[in-house]
Design a protein around this motif. Structure first.
Motif, PDB file in Angstrom:
ATOM      1  N   MET A  57       0.823  -1.206   0.000  1.00 50.38           N
ATOM      2  CA  MET A  57       0.000   0.000   0.000  1.00 50.38           C
ATOM      3  C   MET A  57       0.860   1.260   0.000  1.00 50.38           C
ATOM      4  SD  MET A  57      -2.874  -1.371   2.711  1.00 50.38           S
ATOM      5  CE  MET A  57      -3.582   0.247   2.959  1.00 50.38           C
ATOM      6  N   THR A  58       1.939   1.252   0.783  1.00 55.14           N
ATOM      7  CA  THR A  58       2.846   2.395   0.809  1.00 55.14           C
ATOM      8  C   THR A  58       3.479   2.625  -0.555  1.00 55.14           C
ATOM      9  OG1 THR A  58       3.333   2.003   3.140  1.00 55.14           O
ATOM     10  CG2 THR A  58       4.895   3.360   1.909  1.00 55.14           C
ATOM     11  N   CYS A  59       3.868   1.542  -1.219  1.00 62.12           N
ATOM     12  CA  CYS A  59       4.483   1.652  -2.543  1.00 62.12           C
ATOM     13  C   CYS A  59       3.524   2.276  -3.544  1.00 62.12           C
ATOM     14  CB  CYS A  59       4.912   0.273  -3.035  1.00 62.12           C
ATOM     15  SG  CYS A  59       6.291  -0.447  -2.120  1.00 62.12           S
ATOM     16  N   VAL A  60       2.262   1.894  -3.471  1.00 60.79           N
ATOM     17  CA  VAL A  60       1.274   2.451  -4.393  1.00 60.79           C
ATOM     18  C   VAL A  60       1.124   3.952  -4.180  1.00 60.79           C
ATOM     19  CG1 VAL A  60      -1.172   2.460  -4.996  1.00 60.79           C
ATOM     20  CG2 VAL A  60       0.015   0.290  -4.694  1.00 60.79           C
ATOM     21  N   VAL A  61       1.072   4.383  -2.926  1.00 68.05           N
ATOM     22  CA  VAL A  61       0.903   5.813  -2.626  1.00 68.05           C
ATOM     23  C   VAL A  61       2.098   6.621  -3.130  1.00 68.05           C
ATOM     24  CG1 VAL A  61       0.740   7.504  -0.772  1.00 68.05           C
ATOM     25  CG2 VAL A  61      -0.622   5.410  -0.651  1.00 68.05           C
ATOM     26  N   VAL A  62       3.310   6.147  -2.863  1.00 68.31           N
ATOM     27  CA  VAL A  62       4.502   6.889  -3.275  1.00 68.31           C
ATOM     28  C   VAL A  62       4.581   6.989  -4.798  1.00 68.31           C
ATOM     29  CG1 VAL A  62       7.030   6.859  -3.275  1.00 68.31           C
ATOM     30  CG2 VAL A  62       5.779   6.301  -1.187  1.00 68.31           C
ATOM     31  N   ARG A  63       4.302   5.892  -5.490  1.00 65.15           N
ATOM     32  CA  ARG A  63       4.344   5.923  -6.948  1.00 65.15           C
ATOM     33  C   ARG A  63       3.280   6.865  -7.512  1.00 65.15           C
ATOM     34  NH1 ARG A  63       4.503  -0.301  -8.793  1.00 65.15           N
ATOM     35  NH2 ARG A  63       2.909  -0.442  -7.166  1.00 65.15           N
ATOM     36  N   MET A  64       2.111   6.852  -6.911  1.00 64.26           N
ATOM     37  CA  MET A  64       1.040   7.726  -7.373  1.00 64.26           C
ATOM     38  C   MET A  64       1.451   9.193  -7.279  1.00 64.26           C
ATOM     39  SD  MET A  64      -2.941   7.753  -6.114  1.00 64.26           S
ATOM     40  CE  MET A  64      -2.474   7.957  -4.380  1.00 64.26           C
ATOM     41  N   ILE A  65       2.073   9.587  -6.166  1.00 61.98           N
ATOM     42  CA  ILE A  65       2.499  10.978  -5.985  1.00 61.98           C
ATOM     43  C   ILE A  65       3.615  11.329  -6.976  1.00 61.98           C
ATOM     44  CG2 ILE A  65       3.590  12.574  -4.379  1.00 61.98           C
ATOM     45  CD1 ILE A  65       2.168  11.072  -2.102  1.00 61.98           C
ATOM     46  N   ALA A  66       4.573  10.414  -7.153  1.00 64.17           N
ATOM     47  CA  ALA A  66       5.699  10.695  -8.042  1.00 64.17           C
ATOM     48  C   ALA A  66       5.233  10.908  -9.479  1.00 64.17           C
ATOM     49  CB  ALA A  66       6.712   9.549  -7.971  1.00 64.17           C
ATOM     50  N   VAL A  67       4.362  10.034  -9.966  1.00 61.48           N
ATOM     51  CA  VAL A  67       3.883  10.163 -11.342  1.00 61.48           C
ATOM     52  C   VAL A  67       3.028  11.416 -11.498  1.00 61.48           C
ATOM     53  CG1 VAL A  67       2.439   9.079 -13.102  1.00 61.48           C
ATOM     54  CG2 VAL A  67       4.046   7.693 -11.791  1.00 61.48           C
ATOM     55  N   ALA A  68       2.302  11.779 -10.450  1.00 63.23           N
ATOM     56  CA  ALA A  68       1.474  12.988 -10.516  1.00 63.23           C
ATOM     57  C   ALA A  68       2.325  14.231 -10.750  1.00 63.23           C
ATOM     58  CB  ALA A  68       0.661  13.137  -9.229  1.00 63.23           C
ATOM     59  N   THR A  69       3.555  14.256 -10.242  1.00 65.55           N
ATOM     60  CA  THR A  69       4.415  15.421 -10.465  1.00 65.55           C
ATOM     61  C   THR A  69       4.789  15.574 -11.939  1.00 65.55           C
ATOM     62  OG1 THR A  69       6.493  14.203 -10.052  1.00 65.55           O
ATOM     63  CG2 THR A  69       5.363  15.172  -8.141  1.00 65.55           C
ATOM     64  N   VAL A  70       4.899  14.438 -12.656  1.00 66.04           N
ATOM     65  CA  VAL A  70       5.198  14.519 -14.093  1.00 66.04           C
ATOM     66  C   VAL A  70       4.009  15.098 -14.839  1.00 66.04           C
ATOM     67  CG1 VAL A  70       5.845  13.211 -16.142  1.00 66.04           C
ATOM     68  CG2 VAL A  70       6.791  12.575 -13.926  1.00 66.04           C
ATOM     69  N   ALA A  71       2.798  14.607 -14.511  1.00 63.34           N
ATOM     70  CA  ALA A  71       1.603  15.149 -15.159  1.00 63.34           C
ATOM     71  C   ALA A  71       1.478  16.646 -14.905  1.00 63.34           C
ATOM     72  CB  ALA A  71       0.363  14.408 -14.652  1.00 63.34           C
ATOM     73  N   ALA A  72       1.797  17.071 -13.690  1.00 69.35           N
ATOM     74  CA  ALA A  72       1.700  18.493 -13.355  1.00 69.35           C
ATOM     75  C   ALA A  72       2.720  19.318 -14.129  1.00 69.35           C
ATOM     76  CB  ALA A  72       1.895  18.687 -11.851  1.00 69.35           C
ATOM     77  N   SER A  73       3.946  18.812 -14.252  1.00 66.01           N
ATOM     78  CA  SER A  73       4.975  19.568 -14.975  1.00 66.01           C
ATOM     79  C   SER A  73       4.651  19.663 -16.462  1.00 66.01           C
ATOM     80  CB  SER A  73       6.344  18.909 -14.772  1.00 66.01           C
ATOM     81  OG  SER A  73       6.381  17.634 -15.379  1.00 66.01           O
ATOM     82  N   LEU A  74       4.065  18.603 -17.028  1.00 63.78           N
ATOM     83  CA  LEU A  74       3.703  18.640 -18.443  1.00 63.78           C
ATOM     84  C   LEU A  74       2.529  19.574 -18.685  1.00 63.78           C
ATOM     85  CD1 LEU A  74       4.108  14.871 -19.378  1.00 63.78           C
ATOM     86  CD2 LEU A  74       5.514  16.780 -20.157  1.00 63.78           C
ATOM     87  N   ALA A  75       1.626  19.652 -17.707  1.00 62.51           N
ATOM     88  CA  ALA A  75       0.524  20.611 -17.831  1.00 62.51           C
ATOM     89  C   ALA A  75       1.054  22.036 -17.897  1.00 62.51           C
ATOM     90  CB  ALA A  75      -0.437  20.457 -16.657  1.00 62.51           C
ATOM     91  N   GLY A  76       2.212  22.265 -17.269  1.00 66.69           N
ATOM     92  CA  GLY A  76       2.868  23.571 -17.342  1.00 66.69           C
ATOM     93  C   GLY A  76       3.851  23.675 -18.487  1.00 66.69           C
TER      94      GLY A  76
END
Length: 467
Positions: A92-111
């Protein structure tokens, strides 16, 4: 109510229940399927993002190296921690960390920002968490299905991962064609669904804490796992040969992406080629349980590497997408059978309280080499071009096939196989299934003969699971 385990054919002459009848196995399979899908979508998008936005082959190789580096750096300590900690919570911890990390890429590409260093860091973090996740999931399989169905469970898990590859690769390519941030945002949603599913898993039956003065020392526990694997000559030899082939295939994947781009192909074409490999892997995984019951692992390793050595040179002469897709179908079909055989063998012979450590050593050998393959191939492509790179990879595979045939055809191979295959005396370390009063026992579901893989579309790999 938790289903009571029924005796296998060797014990009572009865068929075992279908894998889908075990609730925790279904949840583990489903949660891991979502996690694998998320990891595959974002993992492929990393390479496409760098290759299409920078045009640098070495940068693409560097990002691939960052994504595979945890296989070298994280495996051994991860194995120790997985044996110490609650494996469900680790996942469960691994899923949460990966979710946050990938979200930063989506956010940077949106910018509208693309930085190779950022992509490399996220690829490293995601892959590090995947190492912990895979080791935990594989170790948990023994607690949710009976020992007699381990081979079927591993085949079903491998079929799941290969089936996800078939879907995820073209989907990732198509989403990337719409917009670069779409595959990353989709991965975030998939990780969220995976987390919800894993929350519903029952409390895990952990092995008892290890005792002794060195039981809590990281170095001592890592050494114990290394010694356990190294003391089995047959097992370690197979692992080293498979590690070499994994290095070759990691180089092949990057080279094919470069070939398609050089010939003016679209990113979606690479996804379709990878999808062909996914379909081949799915078919191979479904056949893996059948083949694993009929041939020892050494014969499967020899046949697989010989077949790979025969078909790989075709990539040198045929650069069309259809031909490359056929090549990936064949190589992935063979690879899935090898994976099922190796995973079943390792989980079966490893004591329960060493599953994490032994699994980490196995993954270090067979997957750690892939990071070197990605990095080396990137620079090799810059130096000699795609055609000569494919020729070199084919030559390495031919050498591996010769080594496998020589090693596993000698008279002592069968004796080493029998010595390594002795079942671990760890019954006391595996808590028994709680007994259910006969009056409350639900009707037996539709069953399959022991060892027959269940349908991956209605049931569940761990592993290795996840991605």
């Amino acid at each position: 109510m938790r289903k009571r385990l029924t005796p296998g054919p060797a014990e009572g002459g009865h068929k075992l229940p279908s894998l889908r009848s075990y609730r925790d196995f279904r949840l583990l399979w489903t949660g891991s399927a979502m996690s694998v899908m998320a990891e595959r979508c974002s993992g492929m998008a990393f390479t496409l993002l760098v290759l299409w936005h920078t045009g640098s082959k070495s940068a693409a190789g560097l990002v691939g190296f960052a994504g595979l580096l945890p296989s070298l750096l994280v495996q051994l300590p991860a194995g120790v921690l997985v044996d110490r900690m609650n494996r469900r919570r680790v996942m469960m911890t691994c899923v949460v960390v990966r979710m946050i990390a990938v979200a930063t890429v989506a956010a940077s590409l949106a910018g509208d920002q693309v930085r190779v260093s950022h992509i490399a860091v996220v690829a490293f973090v995601q892959s590090s968490m995947t190492v912990f996740y895979q080791l935990s999931e594989r170790a948990m399989v023994r607690g949710v299905v009976p020992r007699q169905q381990l081979s079927a469970a591993m085949a079903t898990n491998e079929a799941r991962s290969r089936g996800v590859n078939f879907i995820a690769n073209p989907t990732s390519g198509a989403m990337f064609g719409l917009s670069a941030w779409v595959p990353f945002l989709s991965s975030v949603g998939l990780y969220l669904f995976s987390l919800i599913t894993l929350v519903r898993l029952r409390k895990e039956n952990q092995p008892p804490p290890r005792k002794g003065p060195g039981g809590r020392r990281l170095r001592a526990e890592v050494s114990a796992g290394l010694r356990w694997v190294w003391s089995r000559a047959y097992f370690r030899t197979a692992l080293l040969i498979i590690a070499g082939s994994n290095l070759v295939f990691q180089g092949l994947i990057l080279t094919v992406a470069v070939v398609i781009r050089e010939d003016g192909g679209a990113a979606g074409t690479i996804g379709l080629i990878m999808a062909a490999g996914g379909m081949g892997g799915l078919c191979g995984a479904l056949s893996g349980g059948w083949l694993n019951r009929r041939l020892p692992m050494r014969h499967i390793v020899v046949l697989a590497h010989t077949a790979w050595a025969v078909v790989m040179p075709s990539a040198v002469f045929f650069r069309q997408a259809m031909a490359l897709g056929a090549l990936f179908y064949i190589t992935s079909f063979i690879g899935a059978t090898v994976t099922v055989s190796g995973m079943s063998y390792q989980v079966r012979i490893t004591p329960n309280d060493m599953q994490g450590r032994v699994g980490s050593v196995v993954m270090l050998l067979v997957s750690g080499a892939s990071s070197l393959g990605a990095l080396g191939t990137g620079y090799l492509l810059e130096a000699v071009g795609s055609r000569h790179t494919l020729m070199g990879l084919s030559a390495v595979m031919a050498v591996l096939a010769l080594v496998a045939a020589a090693v596993f055809s000698r008279p002592g191979a069968a004796r080493e196989d029998r010595a390594d295959s002795t079942e671990p005396p760890d019954a006391a370390l595996t808590p028994p299934e709680p007994a259910v009063p006969p009056a409350l026992d639900p009707p037996a579901p539709a069953s399959v003969v022991d060892g027959t893989p269940a349908d991956p579309l209605t049931t569940l790999e761990a592993r290795r699971t996840d991605g």
